[in-house]
Design a protein around this motif. Structure first.
Motif: not given
Length: 106
Positions: A103-104, A5-7
């Protein structure tokens, strides 16, 4: 295979505090670092755009992350108070943070 997971989010540094911001993070309190790790933050990066003084933060989170509760903890509030004089903050001294949607990914 599970992806981490990324934030990502953006904050704003006040003019003239670039060195002080870096210094305070170089000297981050060990108990705060431990708290962030225990909340499931596996990696945490902050980058500075020296032209605009925008701070771009990126966190890689474990699948068991519990970062939502950090805002209510005394050590987090103490850190916010410590940083409030050098960055844009909300009424509770939490940093003004604007979420950056992914977005990527490669």
């Amino acid at each position: 295979m599970d992806q981490d997971l990324v934030k990502a989010f953006r904050m704003q540094l006040k003019p003239g505090f670039e060195a002080e911001y870096k210094k305070r993070h170089d000297e981050i309190w060990p108990e705060l670092s431990q708290l962030l790790i225990e909340a499931g933050i596996k990696e945490y990066y902050i980058f500075l755009d020296e032209e605009t003084l925008a701070l771009f933060a990126f966190q890689k989170l474990g699948s068991n992350e519990q970062t939502a509760g950090l805002a209510g903890l005394p050590i987090m509030k103490k850190w916010w108070d410590h940083m409030a004089d050098i960055m844009e903050v909300n009424a509770d001294n939490s940093p003004v943070a604007v979420s950056c949607p992914e977005v990527f990914r490669l």
